[in-house]
Design a protein around this motif. Structure first.
Motif, PDB file in Angstrom:
ATOM      1  N   TRP A 124       1.698 -77.132  -6.318  1.00 30.89           N
ATOM      2  CA  TRP A 124       0.928 -78.361  -6.495  1.00 30.89           C
ATOM      3  C   TRP A 124       0.231 -78.700  -5.178  1.00 30.89           C
ATOM      4  O   TRP A 124       0.794 -78.556  -4.100  1.00 30.89           O
ATOM      5  N   ILE A 125      -1.009 -79.181  -5.300  1.00 33.60           N
ATOM      6  CA  ILE A 125      -1.754 -79.687  -4.153  1.00 33.60           C
ATOM      7  C   ILE A 125      -2.225 -81.100  -4.492  1.00 33.60           C
ATOM      8  O   ILE A 125      -2.776 -81.343  -5.575  1.00 33.60           O
ATOM      9  N   VAL A 126      -1.999 -82.017  -3.570  1.00 31.58           N
ATOM     10  CA  VAL A 126      -2.356 -83.417  -3.751  1.00 31.58           C
ATOM     11  C   VAL A 126      -3.596 -83.724  -2.925  1.00 31.58           C
ATOM     12  O   VAL A 126      -3.676 -83.329  -1.753  1.00 31.58           O
ATOM     13  N   PRO A 127      -4.592 -84.405  -3.501  1.00 35.59           N
ATOM     14  CA  PRO A 127      -5.797 -84.720  -2.736  1.00 35.59           C
ATOM     15  C   PRO A 127      -5.474 -85.428  -1.420  1.00 35.59           C
ATOM     16  O   PRO A 127      -4.681 -86.365  -1.382  1.00 35.59           O
ATOM     17  N   GLY A 128      -6.090 -84.938  -0.352  1.00 35.30           N
ATOM     18  CA  GLY A 128      -5.909 -85.565   0.943  1.00 35.30           C
ATOM     19  C   GLY A 128      -4.649 -85.183   1.688  1.00 35.30           C
ATOM     20  O   GLY A 128      -4.462 -85.593   2.834  1.00 35.30           O
ATOM     21  N   GLU A 129      -3.769 -84.391   1.067  1.00 32.63           N
ATOM     22  CA  GLU A 129      -2.552 -83.946   1.737  1.00 32.63           C
ATOM     23  C   GLU A 129      -2.692 -82.450   2.051  1.00 32.63           C
ATOM     24  O   GLU A 129      -2.463 -81.603   1.190  1.00 32.63           O
ATOM     25  N   PRO A 130      -3.083 -82.113   3.258  1.00 35.34           N
ATOM     26  CA  PRO A 130      -3.378 -80.713   3.599  1.00 35.34           C
ATOM     27  C   PRO A 130      -2.161 -79.807   3.504  1.00 35.34           C
ATOM     28  O   PRO A 130      -1.034 -80.219   3.782  1.00 35.34           O
ATOM     29  N   VAL A 131      -2.426 -78.574   3.106  1.00 39.84           N
ATOM     30  CA  VAL A 131      -1.385 -77.544   3.067  1.00 39.84           C
ATOM     31  C   VAL A 131      -1.572 -76.694   4.324  1.00 39.84           C
ATOM     32  O   VAL A 131      -2.173 -75.617   4.301  1.00 39.84           O
ATOM     33  N   ASP A 132      -1.116 -77.196   5.439  1.00 39.24           N
ATOM     34  CA  ASP A 132      -1.326 -76.502   6.706  1.00 39.24           C
ATOM     35  C   ASP A 132      -0.160 -76.668   7.670  1.00 39.24           C
ATOM     36  O   ASP A 132      -0.242 -76.266   8.831  1.00 39.24           O
ATOM     37  N   VAL A 133       0.926 -77.246   7.193  1.00 38.33           N
ATOM     38  CA  VAL A 133       2.090 -77.459   8.052  1.00 38.33           C
ATOM     39  C   VAL A 133       2.882 -76.159   8.180  1.00 38.33           C
ATOM     40  O   VAL A 133       3.004 -75.382   7.219  1.00 38.33           O
ATOM     41  N   GLY A 134       3.426 -75.902   9.371  1.00 41.91           N
ATOM     42  CA  GLY A 134       4.235 -74.706   9.578  1.00 41.91           C
ATOM     43  C   GLY A 134       3.414 -73.448   9.402  1.00 41.91           C
ATOM     44  O   GLY A 134       2.385 -73.253  10.050  1.00 41.91           O
ATOM     45  N   ASN A 135       3.834 -72.574   8.486  1.00 48.64           N
ATOM     46  CA  ASN A 135       3.119 -71.328   8.217  1.00 48.64           C
ATOM     47  C   ASN A 135       2.042 -71.484   7.159  1.00 48.64           C
ATOM     48  O   ASN A 135       1.421 -70.509   6.760  1.00 48.64           O
ATOM     49  N   GLY A 136       1.822 -72.731   6.687  1.00 45.89           N
ATOM     50  CA  GLY A 136       0.861 -72.946   5.625  1.00 45.89           C
ATOM     51  C   GLY A 136       1.393 -72.389   4.313  1.00 45.89           C
ATOM     52  O   GLY A 136       2.604 -72.336   4.071  1.00 45.89           O
ATOM     53  N   TRP A 137       0.486 -71.986   3.456  1.00 46.49           N
ATOM     54  CA  TRP A 137       0.870 -71.365   2.176  1.00 46.49           C
ATOM     55  C   TRP A 137       0.954 -69.867   2.448  1.00 46.49           C
ATOM     56  O   TRP A 137      -0.048 -69.172   2.526  1.00 46.49           O
ATOM     57  N   MET A 138       2.156 -69.371   2.623  1.00 45.78           N
ATOM     58  CA  MET A 138       2.358 -67.975   3.010  1.00 45.78           C
ATOM     59  C   MET A 138       2.903 -67.175   1.837  1.00 45.78           C
ATOM     60  O   MET A 138       3.837 -67.600   1.163  1.00 45.78           O
ATOM     61  N   VAL A 139       2.298 -66.021   1.602  1.00 42.18           N
ATOM     62  CA  VAL A 139       2.767 -65.118   0.550  1.00 42.18           C
ATOM     63  C   VAL A 139       3.034 -63.756   1.178  1.00 42.18           C
ATOM     64  O   VAL A 139       2.452 -63.397   2.209  1.00 42.18           O
ATOM     65  N   GLU A 140       3.922 -62.997   0.552  1.00 43.93           N
ATOM     66  CA  GLU A 140       4.286 -61.678   1.077  1.00 43.93           C
ATOM     67  C   GLU A 140       3.673 -60.576   0.219  1.00 43.93           C
ATOM     68  O   GLU A 140       3.755 -60.608  -1.007  1.00 43.93           O
ATOM     69  N   LEU A 141       3.052 -59.625   0.903  1.00 40.19           N
ATOM     70  CA  LEU A 141       2.419 -58.485   0.234  1.00 40.19           C
ATOM     71  C   LEU A 141       3.321 -57.269   0.368  1.00 40.19           C
ATOM     72  O   LEU A 141       3.498 -56.737   1.459  1.00 40.19           O
ATOM     73  N   PRO A 142       3.918 -56.809  -0.743  1.00 41.72           N
ATOM     74  CA  PRO A 142       4.791 -55.638  -0.662  1.00 41.72           C
ATOM     75  C   PRO A 142       3.981 -54.353  -0.580  1.00 41.72           C
ATOM     76  O   PRO A 142       2.786 -54.328  -0.861  1.00 41.72           O
ATOM     77  N   GLY A 143       4.656 -53.279  -0.204  1.00 43.03           N
ATOM     78  CA  GLY A 143       4.018 -51.976  -0.258  1.00 43.03           C
ATOM     79  C   GLY A 143       3.820 -51.324   1.088  1.00 43.03           C
ATOM     80  O   GLY A 143       4.003 -51.929   2.148  1.00 43.03           O
ATOM     81  N   LEU A 144       3.452 -50.054   1.022  1.00 42.93           N
ATOM     82  CA  LEU A 144       3.088 -49.269   2.192  1.00 42.93           C
ATOM     83  C   LEU A 144       1.712 -48.660   1.935  1.00 42.93           C
ATOM     84  O   LEU A 144       1.430 -48.198   0.820  1.00 42.93           O
ATOM     85  N   ALA A 145       0.864 -48.674   2.944  1.00 40.85           N
ATOM     86  CA  ALA A 145      -0.456 -48.067   2.814  1.00 40.85           C
ATOM     87  C   ALA A 145      -0.347 -46.586   3.165  1.00 40.85           C
ATOM     88  O   ALA A 145       0.134 -46.225   4.242  1.00 40.85           O
ATOM     89  N   ILE A 146      -0.763 -45.731   2.243  1.00 35.27           N
ATOM     90  CA  ILE A 146      -0.663 -44.284   2.431  1.00 35.27           C
ATOM     91  C   ILE A 146      -2.055 -43.674   2.312  1.00 35.27           C
ATOM     92  O   ILE A 146      -2.762 -43.920   1.335  1.00 35.27           O
ATOM     93  N   THR A 147      -2.435 -42.888   3.305  1.00 36.90           N
ATOM     94  CA  THR A 147      -3.728 -42.207   3.284  1.00 36.90           C
ATOM     95  C   THR A 147      -3.476 -40.705   3.291  1.00 36.90           C
ATOM     96  O   THR A 147      -3.189 -40.115   4.342  1.00 36.90           O
ATOM     97  N   PRO A 148      -3.528 -40.051   2.096  1.00 42.05           N
ATOM     98  CA  PRO A 148      -3.232 -38.615   2.044  1.00 42.05           C
ATOM     99  C   PRO A 148      -4.493 -37.750   2.028  1.00 42.05           C
ATOM    100  O   PRO A 148      -5.557 -38.169   1.591  1.00 42.05           O
ATOM    101  N   THR A 149      -4.359 -36.541   2.524  1.00 39.77           N
ATOM    102  CA  THR A 149      -5.376 -35.513   2.353  1.00 39.77           C
ATOM    103  C   THR A 149      -4.665 -34.234   1.942  1.00 39.77           C
ATOM    104  O   THR A 149      -3.477 -34.046   2.219  1.00 39.77           O
ATOM    105  N   ALA A 150      -5.422 -33.353   1.264  1.00 40.90           N
ATOM    106  CA  ALA A 150      -4.825 -32.102   0.800  1.00 40.90           C
ATOM    107  C   ALA A 150      -5.846 -30.981   0.893  1.00 40.90           C
ATOM    108  O   ALA A 150      -7.019 -31.164   0.559  1.00 40.90           O
ATOM    109  N   SER A 151      -5.415 -29.815   1.366  1.00 39.73           N
ATOM    110  CA  SER A 151      -6.282 -28.645   1.430  1.00 39.73           C
ATOM    111  C   SER A 151      -5.467 -27.417   1.056  1.00 39.73           C
ATOM    112  O   SER A 151      -4.283 -27.317   1.375  1.00 39.73           O
TER     113      SER A 151
END
Length: 257
Positions: A124-151
């Motif tokens: 929920w967001i309330v008008p005039g009440e900023p979402v910026d305290v502490g870490n703000g609205w923080m979400v976690e992105l799972p996963g590993l970035a993999i860049t493969p090549t094959a020959s």
């Protein structure tokens, strides 16, 4: 007479349209096991929508650095403050006229499109009440970035895979993200059947794993490269077509869309 005027004034006020109040929302996207997703890997695309109407309230990309390693990786306690000046954020102003249930979608890292993951959150967001305290609205992105090549090299295919966290944090022997904690495997599939499974050992810093994988030259197959942190379970997977004989170097296939 006064009562009539007051009633008229209240009725006029009720009939007037409500005005939106600009409200600040600060979004940060944290890589699982790592730091903030920002410029180093292209950032994460953030979209804020009204959960009821679907109307887009704001959209943009997290920009900035990955943050302070010690502050993030050594954080403890209840909701520790891990953000610092310059750490990647998406800073938005949303116009809402009443308390609004907001959906957040974060997709990234944009600079590693073959490993792109989407996550959602709601609050929920309330008008005039900023979402910026502490870490703000923080979400976690799972996963590993993999860049493969094959020959292809005769009957074998040489597979090389660079593995990194979604923030681009480096995997190195004995480092903050220790290479010994990561298991990387190449599996070969054809016609819905797994043909082979080959572990890919660590080769060089940062985060390069590789080795020969047996793929019959006459077989059209797909090579899946998976990586997992054996301590936390954070993982990623990408695929690359197995090159046929005399084919040039093949890079990782980007996902549709």
């Amino acid at each position: 007479m006064k009562v009539a005027i007051l009633l008229w004034a209240f009725g006029l006020a009720a009939a007037m349209p409500a005005f939106a109040e600009p409200t600040r929302v600060v979004v940060r996207v944290l890589s699982q096991d790592g730091k903030f997703v920002g410029d180093h890997t292209g950032g994460a695309r953030v979209t804020l929508r009204d959960a009821q109407s679907g109307r887009t309230l704001a959209q943009g990309v997290t920009k900035g650095g990955t943050g302070d390693t010690d502050r993030i990786m050594r954080a403890n306690g209840r909701s520790p403050l891990i953000q610092t000046d310059g750490a990647a954020t998406f800073d938005a102003i949303v116009d809402i006229v009443e308390p609004t249930l907001v959906d957040l979608e974060a997709a990234g890292p944009l600079g590693r499109p073959w490993s792109l993951i989407k996550v959602t959150s709601r609050r929920w967001i309330v008008p005039g009440e900023p979402v910026d305290v502490g870490n703000g609205w923080m979400v976690e992105l799972p996963g590993l970035a993999i860049t493969p090549t094959a020959s292809r090299d005769g009957s074998a295919v040489m597979v090389r895979a660079k593995v990194e966290l979604m923030c681009g944090c480096p995997i190195t022997p004995g480092g903050e993200w220790d290479a010994s904690e990561y298991k990387v495997i190449a599996t070969v599939w054809s016609g819905g059947r797994k043909l082979t499974e080959t572990p890919l050992p660590f080769k060089e810093s940062p985060g390069v794993f590789g080795g020969p994988v047996d793929v019959p030259s006459s077989t059209k197959a797909q090579i899946y490269v998976s990586a997992v942190n054996t301590r936390t379970g954070n993982s990623g997977l990408v695929s690359v077509p197995a090159p046929q004989r005399d084919e040039p170097l093949v890079k990782s296939r980007k996902p549709a869309g």
